[in-house]
Write a protein that holds these residues in place. Structure first.
Motif, PDB file in Angstrom:
ATOM      1  N   LEU A 197     -52.652 -56.081  45.442  1.00 30.66           N
ATOM      2  CA  LEU A 197     -52.848 -55.453  44.112  1.00 30.66           C
ATOM      3  C   LEU A 197     -53.583 -53.990  44.369  1.00 30.66           C
ATOM      4  CD1 LEU A 197     -53.546 -58.514  42.033  1.00 30.66           C
ATOM      5  CD2 LEU A 197     -51.573 -57.254  41.879  1.00 30.66           C
ATOM      6  N   HIS A 247     -52.888 -65.252  37.242  1.00 31.06           N
ATOM      7  CA  HIS A 247     -52.065 -63.825  36.914  1.00 31.06           C
ATOM      8  C   HIS A 247     -52.092 -62.852  38.185  1.00 31.06           C
ATOM      9  CE1 HIS A 247     -52.542 -63.992  32.369  1.00 31.06           C
ATOM     10  NE2 HIS A 247     -51.407 -64.891  32.822  1.00 31.06           N
ATOM     11  N   ALA A 248     -53.384 -62.816  38.824  1.00 29.47           N
ATOM     12  CA  ALA A 248     -53.514 -61.793  39.979  1.00 29.47           C
ATOM     13  C   ALA A 248     -52.425 -62.175  40.976  1.00 29.47           C
ATOM     14  CB  ALA A 248     -54.772 -61.885  40.347  1.00 29.47           C
ATOM     15  N   ASP A 264     -48.934 -61.675  40.241  1.00 23.55           N
ATOM     16  CA  ASP A 264     -48.706 -60.225  40.062  1.00 23.55           C
ATOM     17  C   ASP A 264     -48.324 -59.713  41.841  1.00 23.55           C
ATOM     18  OD1 ASP A 264     -48.775 -59.934  37.491  1.00 23.55           O
ATOM     19  OD2 ASP A 264     -50.895 -59.434  37.316  1.00 23.55           O
ATOM     20  N   ARG A 271     -48.490 -56.736  33.016  1.00 22.34           N
ATOM     21  CA  ARG A 271     -49.987 -57.249  33.188  1.00 22.34           C
ATOM     22  C   ARG A 271     -50.390 -57.694  31.934  1.00 22.34           C
ATOM     23  NH1 ARG A 271     -51.955 -54.854  38.220  1.00 22.34           N
ATOM     24  NH2 ARG A 271     -50.249 -55.031  39.561  1.00 22.34           N
ATOM     25  N   ASP A 294     -51.884 -50.606  43.297  1.00 23.42           N
ATOM     26  CA  ASP A 294     -52.419 -49.918  42.296  1.00 23.42           C
ATOM     27  C   ASP A 294     -52.878 -48.400  43.006  1.00 23.42           C
ATOM     28  OD1 ASP A 294     -51.920 -51.853  40.410  1.00 23.42           O
ATOM     29  OD2 ASP A 294     -54.215 -52.547  40.708  1.00 23.42           O
ATOM     30  N   SER A 345     -50.143 -58.298  25.014  1.00 24.03           N
ATOM     31  CA  SER A 345     -49.990 -58.363  26.352  1.00 24.03           C
ATOM     32  C   SER A 345     -49.565 -59.687  26.900  1.00 24.03           C
ATOM     33  CB  SER A 345     -51.166 -57.798  27.151  1.00 24.03           C
ATOM     34  OG  SER A 345     -52.283 -58.695  27.051  1.00 24.03           O
ATOM     35  N   ARG A 375     -45.897 -60.812  28.469  1.00 18.25           N
ATOM     36  CA  ARG A 375     -45.713 -61.538  29.701  1.00 18.25           C
ATOM     37  C   ARG A 375     -44.950 -62.898  29.622  1.00 18.25           C
ATOM     38  NH1 ARG A 375     -48.701 -60.984  34.565  1.00 18.25           N
ATOM     39  NH2 ARG A 375     -48.556 -62.662  35.683  1.00 18.25           N
ATOM     40  N   ASP A 404     -53.947 -57.831  29.557  1.00 13.24           N
ATOM     41  CA  ASP A 404     -55.098 -57.156  29.295  1.00 13.24           C
ATOM     42  C   ASP A 404     -56.080 -58.069  29.385  1.00 13.24           C
ATOM     43  OD1 ASP A 404     -57.658 -55.854  28.043  1.00 13.24           O
ATOM     44  OD2 ASP A 404     -56.120 -54.598  27.115  1.00 13.24           O
TER      45      ASP A 404
END
Length: 289
Positions: free
Chosen positions: A284, A60-61, A64, A86, A288, A120, A124, A88
């Protein structure tokens, strides 16, 4: 065409669950197990080869971070790009949760069926579905005509230069081999034999926990009473015979040996994964911040 959504790389090992099985008639509900939970053991299970593949959270990271860079590229082309919602961290399933057939916390409710995705994760997945329905012009800009180009390729190059995407071929091959090899270890065969005796006393006939979980009878839209009863007996017998603890210890030993025997390809795969993950986290953190 858009890339496939993230899946845990240990899923390959779950293909081995597809075994034939026999069941007895439905029986009285088996008493609840006592002591340390089989489910807790499965959630906490970590194996040596885990270090050489990406967890769902790590995948996922990387997705993203790629999204952030793609959004800029698409904006330069005058197109909107919506980042994936995103997930959780509490909603990410542990990497080896289903490895030995211990699948579900609420067996009385879901049997062997997975529980519904957390909100969540659902959001997605819905976003992935929406991407697959994007107009052809947007698809080409995002992924190129081949599915390997466009802004995604631009984003990847900005992210890690010429470093190829993570390759999990060695991991997939070895994790499947470790599972099957450990299944034949004497101590695992002994634990499974005790589990089978326990299940027989409860009125069920399965060769091992993977066969119980993989029974084709459970391929229904909703769990049946027979499925829930079987799953509850399975969890109770796993608890009383210590199958997860014995099996994971045997597989840990086997995986360590396989890592030693395949050090070079695994080291290369891990180095590539680590470079992608570190670069993704930098993107990220900047976004952020």
């Amino acid at each position: 065409m858009s890339p496939s959504r993230a899946r845990a790389t240990t899923a390959l090992a779950l293909l081995l669950l597809a075994t034939t099985a026999c069941t007895a008639a439905e029986h009285e509900s088996t008493p609840a197990p006592h002591g340390p939970s089989v489910i807790r053991q499965a959630k906490q299970l970590r194996l040596p080869l885990d270090a050489y593949a990406s967890t769902v959270a790590e995948t996922h990271a990387m997705e993203d971070a790629e999204d952030i860079l793609m959004r800029r590229c698409m904006a330069d082309l005058g197109m909107e790009w919506k980042p994936l919602p995103r997930v959780d961290v509490r909603d990410v399933e542990p990497p080896n949760f289903r490895r030995y057939g211990a699948e579900e916390v609420e067996v009385d409710r879901y049997g062997y069926h997975p529980s519904p995705d957390p909100p969540s994760v659902t959001r997605r997945n819905q976003a992935w579905d929406e991407r697959e329905a994007l107009p052809a012009e947007v698809q080409r800009a995002a992924y190129g005509r081949s599915g390997e180009g466009g802004c995604r390729k631009t984003a990847q190059r900005e992210l890690v230069g010429d470093t190829a995407p993570p390759d999990y071929q060695a991991f997939n091959r070895l994790t499947g081999k470790a599972l099957e090899t450990s299944r034949r270890a004497p101590e695992v065969r002994d634990a499974i034999r005790k589990w089978r005796t326990c299940m027989t006393k409860a009125g069920f006939d399965y060769p091992d926990p993977l066969a119980a979980a993989g029974n084709e009878r459970w391929q229904t839209d909703e769990p049946t009473p027979a499925e829930r009863t079987t799953a509850r007996a399975d969890m109770t017998c796993q608890q009383s015979t210590g199958v997860v603890k014995v099996w994971s210890a045997a597989e840990t030993r086997i995986q360590r040996r396989l890592i030693e025997e395949n050090a070079d390809p695994l080291h290369e795969a891990k180095a590539r994964k680590d470079r992608w993950l570190a670069a993704s986290r930098r993107v990220l953190n900047r976004d952020d911040g």
